[in-house]
Design an enzyme around this catalytic site. Structure first.
Site, PDB file in Angstrom:
ATOM      1  N   TYR A   1       0.832  -1.215   0.000  1.00  0.00           N
ATOM      2  CA  TYR A   1       0.000   0.000   0.000  1.00  0.00           C
ATOM      3  C   TYR A   1       0.864   1.261   0.000  1.00  0.00           C
ATOM      4  CZ  TYR A   1       0.917  -1.317   4.834  1.00  0.00           C
ATOM      5  OH  TYR A   1       1.516  -1.716   5.986  1.00  0.00           O
TER       6      TYR A   1
ATOM      7  N   SER B   1       7.795   0.940  10.227  1.00  0.00           N
ATOM      8  CA  SER B   1       7.783  -0.277   9.423  1.00  0.00           C
ATOM      9  C   SER B   1       6.477  -1.030   9.628  1.00  0.00           C
ATOM     10  CB  SER B   1       8.952  -1.179   9.802  1.00  0.00           C
ATOM     11  OG  SER B   1       8.716  -1.749  11.070  1.00  0.00           O
ATOM     12  N   LYS B   2       6.138  -1.772   8.598  1.00  0.00           N
ATOM     13  CA  LYS B   2       4.907  -2.550   8.635  1.00  0.00           C
ATOM     14  C   LYS B   2       4.989  -3.582   9.768  1.00  0.00           C
ATOM     15  CE  LYS B   2       2.070  -5.347   5.656  1.00  0.00           C
ATOM     16  NZ  LYS B   2       1.920  -6.019   4.386  1.00  0.00           N
ATOM     17  N   ARG B   3       6.177  -4.162   9.899  1.00  0.00           N
ATOM     18  CA  ARG B   3       6.359  -5.202  10.909  1.00  0.00           C
ATOM     19  C   ARG B   3       6.105  -4.643  12.310  1.00  0.00           C
ATOM     20  NH1 ARG B   3      10.558  -6.249  13.905  1.00  0.00           N
ATOM     21  NH2 ARG B   3      11.893  -4.812  12.762  1.00  0.00           N
TER      22      ARG B   3
ATOM     23  N   GLY C   1       2.489  -2.045  11.954  1.00  0.00           N
ATOM     24  CA  GLY C   1       1.278  -2.599  11.340  1.00  0.00           C
ATOM     25  C   GLY C   1       0.605  -1.614  10.404  1.00  0.00           C
TER      26      GLY C   1
END
Ligand code: GLU
Length: 488
Positions: free
Chosen positions: A15, A250-252, A255
């Site tokens: 995204y 970060s996505k990690r 989220g």
């Protein structure tokens, strides 16, 4: 339009995230402010990871933020195609040009050979030794007969490279940090630094604006511009975005909080998001926090983007969002909350009747600045449902008191008779009762808890009238039931 041309070049592999959106915004503002052209290019060379869904998501998020493009997907333009996956022939032609001019060469070293070299000096100190620079035709035939597939490396002269950066100033990359780097993989696919340089040149990009994480790519790209005989654009690298604890977003770790779509779906306004994003690095002075897009178009200056990391503080975004919600007029604000009411199952009418719409607007007015996000309208669910839940603490604190059963009984008969059941009359009557009964201000909270189930919410008199006589009477009954000795 003048000749300023800038681009945002996302890879459709996920995204649109906060950092990408911030880059897109800076680039768009730079274009719009300078009457230039904003180009959207899709860096989809990574076929395995690029998806149509990500592309859709990125385009939707850009549109939601109001970042419209002048050339690119769905619009086209004089430098089409704007998808790198459709530009393979163009890259091939330019690779051949570099091979023919001797600025690039085929390298047959295998991954194992390179890894062995790296192991000797450590990955950070490793520089390619130029072994394949001088291969003869016979050497090449020999390697090919072994089944080796060559990469293509750029021949690097070995001078220091200085990147003049509109944000960072002059950034020097020492000669010893540069080597003959790979521009085409052994499977024939060109690498980002190469495709980006070719496209930026052919698309006549004058300023490359992007995140600081790309700064180390820039000397390589400058070398490619030079080797191809292209003019080098100007560069601006925006600072990294960190969380309040100094960690990279970060996505990690964070989220969905890093995704722009999350904010749209959870009741943030695009103008709040734009304001928040621009302040991730840019400032006008020490005082001003709020900027509309029109103000930004007047005030934004890429040279005033700071060098140091920007801090992502969700509390600030929440504050801005509340402010921008209140800037919308009641008509708009009502339209904005409707999808959230529907999503929460609180509004099921297909179409609102005029009366219902008027009621809803009054309700939104009464809620006022109690919404941090549009989704907070759900806190007012007691206006919509038939059966409310009573907050245990509120019941204990405000309803379970000696005078409350009597108060509720009296109010029930007062409300049952009251004509008209409107805000002024309800207020006058409650105040009169408070005075006559000697209870004074003590009457307010028990009534609120009885009819809403909670201690907090919109103004009491507005709430009573918005609920209407029938519901108020039902809820008083329910509260009285709750206070019966058998229920205590
Ligand atoms: N596709 C690259 C990225 O998303 C573009 C970087 C650039 O702006 O050059 O990181």
């Amino acid at each position: 339009m003048n000749n300023i041309r800038v681009r945002f070049a996302p890879a459709p592999t996920g995204y649109l995230h906060i950092g990408g959106a911030r880059t897109a915004l800076f680039t768009w503002l730079f274009a719009r402010k300078n009457n230039g052209t904003f180009i959207l290019r899709i860096d989809d060379t990574d076929e395995a990871r690029s998806t149509e869904e990500s592309l859709r998501g990125i385009l939707d998020s850009l549109r939601w933020l109001g970042l419209d493009w002048d050339e690119g997907p769905e619009i086209g333009g004089p430098h089409a195609p704007y998808f790198q996956s459709e530009r393979t022939d163009i890259y091939q032609k330019h690779i051949q040009k570099l091979l023919d001019s001797g600025n690039a060469y085929h390298c047959y070293c295998t991954k194992e050979e390179i890894d062995a070299e790296k192991a000797k000096v450590g990955p950070w100190n490793y520089r390619y030794n130029g072994k394949c620079r001088q291969l003869t035709e016979a050497d090449k035939r020999h390697y090919e007969a072994e089944g080796r597939k060559p990469t293509v490396r750029l021949k690097v002269a070995g001078d220091a490279i200085v990147v003049p950066d509109l944000i960072k100033g002059y950034v020097e990359f020492k000669a010893e940090t540069l080597d003959d780097f790979i521009i085409v993989r052994s499977n024939g696919t060109p690498l980002y630094n190469f495709t980006s340089t070719v496209d930026d040149s052919l698309m006549r990009i004058t300023h490359v604006i992007r995140g600081e994480d790309h700064l180390t790519n820039t000397p390589k790209q400058i070398l490619i511009y030079q080797a191809l005989g292209f003019e080098t654009p100007k560069f601006a690298h925006a600072p990294t975005v960190l969380d309040t604890e100094g960690r990279k977003l970060s996505k990690r770790r964070h989220g969905e909080l890093v995704s722009i779509g999350f904010y749209r779906d959870n009741g943030y306004l695009p103008e709040a998001m734009v304001n928040f994003l621009v302040r991730l690095g840019w400032s006008y002075d020490d005082k001003e926090e709020m900027f509309t897009v029109d103000e930004l178009l007047e005030k934004f200056d890429i040279g005033r983007v700071g060098k140091s990391a920007s801090i992502f503080d969700i509390q600030k975004l929440k504050w801005l969002n509340r402010e921008y919600i209140m800037k919308r007029d009641i008509h708009d604000r009502t339209n904005l909350v409707i999808p959230f009411l529907r999503k929460a199952g609180l509004l099921n009418d297909d179409e609102l009747t005029t009366d219902r719409r008027v009621w809803l607007e009054k309700l939104v007015e009464a809620v006022g600045d109690r919404m941090t996000t549009l989704a907070d309208i759900e806190n007012s669910s007691f206006f919509f449902v038939d059966e409310i839940e009573y907050d245990k603490k509120a019941v204990k604190k405000s309803l379970k008191r000696d005078f409350v059963p009597g108060l509720l009984r009296d109010l029930k008969s007062i409300f049952a008779e009251l004509q008209p059941f409107d805000e002024n009359t309800v207020e006058a009557k409650i105040r009169e009762y408070a005075g006559q009964s000697g209870l004074g201000g003590k009457v307010m909270l028990p009534i609120r808890v009885a009819i809403t189930g909670k201690s907090f919410g919109p103004g009491l008199f507005e709430s009573l009238t918005l609920l209407g006589r029938d519901k108020v009477l039902q809820r008083i009954d329910k509260a009285m039931e709750l206070l019966r000795p058998t229920n205590t």
